[in-house]
Design an enzyme around this catalytic site. Structure first.
Site, PDB file in Angstrom:
ATOM      1  CG  ASP A 134      -2.102  -1.039   1.133  1.00 62.25           C
ATOM      2  OD1 ASP A 134      -2.310  -1.616  -0.039  1.00 62.25           O
ATOM      3  OD2 ASP A 134      -2.482  -1.559   2.372  1.00 62.25           O
ATOM      4  CG  ASN A 143       4.060  -6.319 -14.453  1.00 66.36           C
ATOM      5  OD1 ASN A 143       4.603  -7.171 -13.938  1.00 66.36           O
ATOM      6  ND2 ASN A 143       2.825  -6.705 -14.721  1.00 66.36           N
ATOM      7  CG  HIS A 190      43.419 -15.862 -46.907  1.00 68.00           C
ATOM      8  ND1 HIS A 190      42.360 -16.360 -47.210  1.00 68.00           N
ATOM      9  CD2 HIS A 190      43.453 -14.817 -47.302  1.00 68.00           C
ATOM     10  CE1 HIS A 190      41.236 -15.367 -47.990  1.00 68.00           C
ATOM     11  NE2 HIS A 190      42.278 -14.623 -47.936  1.00 68.00           N
ATOM     12  CB  SER A 321      53.830 -26.852 -18.605  1.00 63.44           C
ATOM     13  OG  SER A 321      53.657 -28.237 -18.621  1.00 63.44           O
ATOM     14  CE  LYS A 327      53.882 -25.348 -23.736  1.00 59.63           C
ATOM     15  NZ  LYS A 327      52.799 -24.360 -23.653  1.00 59.63           N
ATOM     16  CD  GLU A 334      45.881 -19.706 -22.828  1.00 62.63           C
ATOM     17  OE1 GLU A 334      46.707 -20.274 -23.861  1.00 62.63           O
ATOM     18  OE2 GLU A 334      45.920 -20.254 -21.769  1.00 62.63           O
TER      19      GLU A 334
END
Length: 470
Positions: A134, A143, A190, A321, A327, A334
């Site tokens: 109220d 909505n 390409h 790694s 490495k 990524e």
């Protein structure tokens, strides 16, 4: 057993934790929707608090709610807007599609806080006090309030969280481009060797792409701020809302947030579908694609260090790694790519949630909570990913000028610069000869005596080639 109290709604009594600020409707939603087991992002709640505060203040101005209740509601809602009661908003993401459960959660918490201020105890409803429907929800519906809130929350997140880091990335890419000087690298189309260009061209193009993506984000902010459904109440007709109420509330929110929030001209259209929201997330999707291109190009140009292009060097931020010593992987690139994947998935969710017959049906979209959650997740992930990517990867990027020169010198495609002098067919023969005999274009042309050495040096000058032969 935890201390409980009894709260009531139109379906009857409900047990509620004694220390909870919410009431029966929220407790029902908690029981009904143990799905994701996480609520909507806090920003939705905070903007909802600001909305309820503005509504109470406008009601007081218009004389549609007594000053005592309006002040108590406004003060309580202000606390919600400041994030002081986030723990009392447990309603799941996957709830009623209109967001009614979240709206009622806000209504109940604000009512309880207001009643406490009025000395009536920790209850959502009290004789002579504040009622969640109220009074807190007066002149409103889930909505029209929930879609308004989700638009404003997403606009704020785009402006405050994503845009600043995008702008910083643009600046850093520009600085790296300038630092590269006139170093020339081989171009690739390409995935194959093409004619040369400067490293600065590559990094500058990435800066341009991110700058344009930031422009799209600004357009998304503007789109989210237009055609807001507040004032339409249940189905867009405005039943129960005082004339001019929504415009006044949006004016207050505009001042508060520094946004230009505009009421919809067609409330039925604004509530029955979420096309503007889909359009805005489309800009977020495009931003993710631009960032993915940057991250992917950088990781490929840095691939190696001995068996790949290795034209760029990325900062080593962690061992790469668990089995291969020494490495180092492009982990920050990524990370950005994975975030882009998630954003594209979220874009599919947002789009499907607006699909006719799925989310947008007749006078209401009924998939708004998942849309809001997906949108806000996209922006949060992108903002954090860009922040880290800029600071820990792009800022420390460097160019291996010797490697770039080596690859340009050995490239077959520099023969393109000789076409105006020797013709296409002979140049194709020269390239084939150089490839078969593992020699450079320069070596083959000089052996054949086709172009004097001094002229050939000028024609094959890397900087000249990278600047279009000029």
């Amino acid at each position: 057993m935890a201390d409980l109290r009894i709260e009531r709604d139109s379906l009857g009594p409900m047990e509620v934790p004694a220390d909870a600020l919410y009431g029966a409707s929220t407790a029902r939603a908690v029981e009904n929707f143990p799905i994701a087991r996480r609520p909507l992002p806090p920003r939705i709640v905070h903007v909802y608090g600001a909305l309820k505060q503005a509504c109470a203040e406008v009601h007081a101005e218009m004389g549609t709610l007594d000053g005592r209740r309006a002040e108590a509601i406004a003060q309580a809602a202000a606390e919600v807007a400041r994030g002081l009661h986030d723990a009392h908003f447990p309603v799941d993401v996957y709830q009623t599609g209109s967001g009614t459960s979240t709206n009622m959660n806000v209504n109940e918490v604000v009512a309880t806080l207001a009643n406490e201020r009025l000395g009536l105890g920790r209850v959502t409803k009290a004789e002579g006090g504040v009622h969640p429907n109220d009074h807190v929800n007066k002149g409103q519906s889930s909505n029209d309030t929930f879609p308004t809130v989700m638009h404003v929350a997403c606009a704020l997140t785009l402006r405050d969280d994503l845009l600043p880091v995008l702008e910083r990335l643009v600046t850093t890419l520009g600085e790296r481009a300038e630092a590269a000087g006139d170093t020339v690298k081989i171009g690739r189309t390409h995935l194959m060797d093409a004619t040369p260009l400067e490293v600065a061209h590559v990094l500058g193009a990435h800066a341009t792409a991110v700058r344009e993506a930031a422009g799209g984000i600004r357009r998304a902010v503007d789109r989210l701020c237009r055609d807001l459904p507040l004032g339409g109440t249940a189905v867009g007709t405005g039943l129960g809302a005082p004339p001019g109420f929504a415009a006044r509330v949006l004016a207050r929110l505009s001042d508060r947030f520094g946004l230009s929030l505009r009421e919809a001209e067609d409330h039925v259209a604004a509530q029955s579908a979420k096309h503007a929201f889909v359009e805005a997330h489309g800009h977020v999707r495009t931003c993710a694609l631009a960032l993915a291109k940057v991250a992917n190009d950088l990781r490929h140009l840095a691939a190696g260090p001995r068996a790949g292009p290795a034209e760029l060097r990325l900062p080593a931020v962690q061992p790469g790694s668990s089995i291969m010593p020494g490495k180092v992987n492009p982990v920050l690139c990524e990370s950005v790519l994975q975030v882009a994947m998630r954003v594209l998935g979220n874009d599919a969710t947002v789009t499907l949630a607006d699909l006719a017959g799925v989310g947008s049906i007749f006078e209401l979209n009924t998939a708004m909570p998942v849309m809001a959650d997906a949108f806000l997740e996209s922006v949060a992930l992108l903002a954090r990913a860009v922040d880290v990517f800029e600071a820990r990867c792009v800022r420390g990027l460097s160019v291996d000028a010797a490697r770039c020169h080596e690859l340009v010198e050995r490239s077959l495609m520099v023969v393109t610069a000789l076409v105006p002098r020797l013709g296409y067919d002979l140049c194709a023969e020269i390239a084939d000869d150089a490839y078969r005999t593992n020699r450079t274009i320069r070596e083959v042309v000089l052996e054949r005596g086709l172009v004097p050495a001094e002229e050939l040096d000028a024609l094959l000058d890397p900087v000249r080639l990278a600047r279009g032969g000029q």
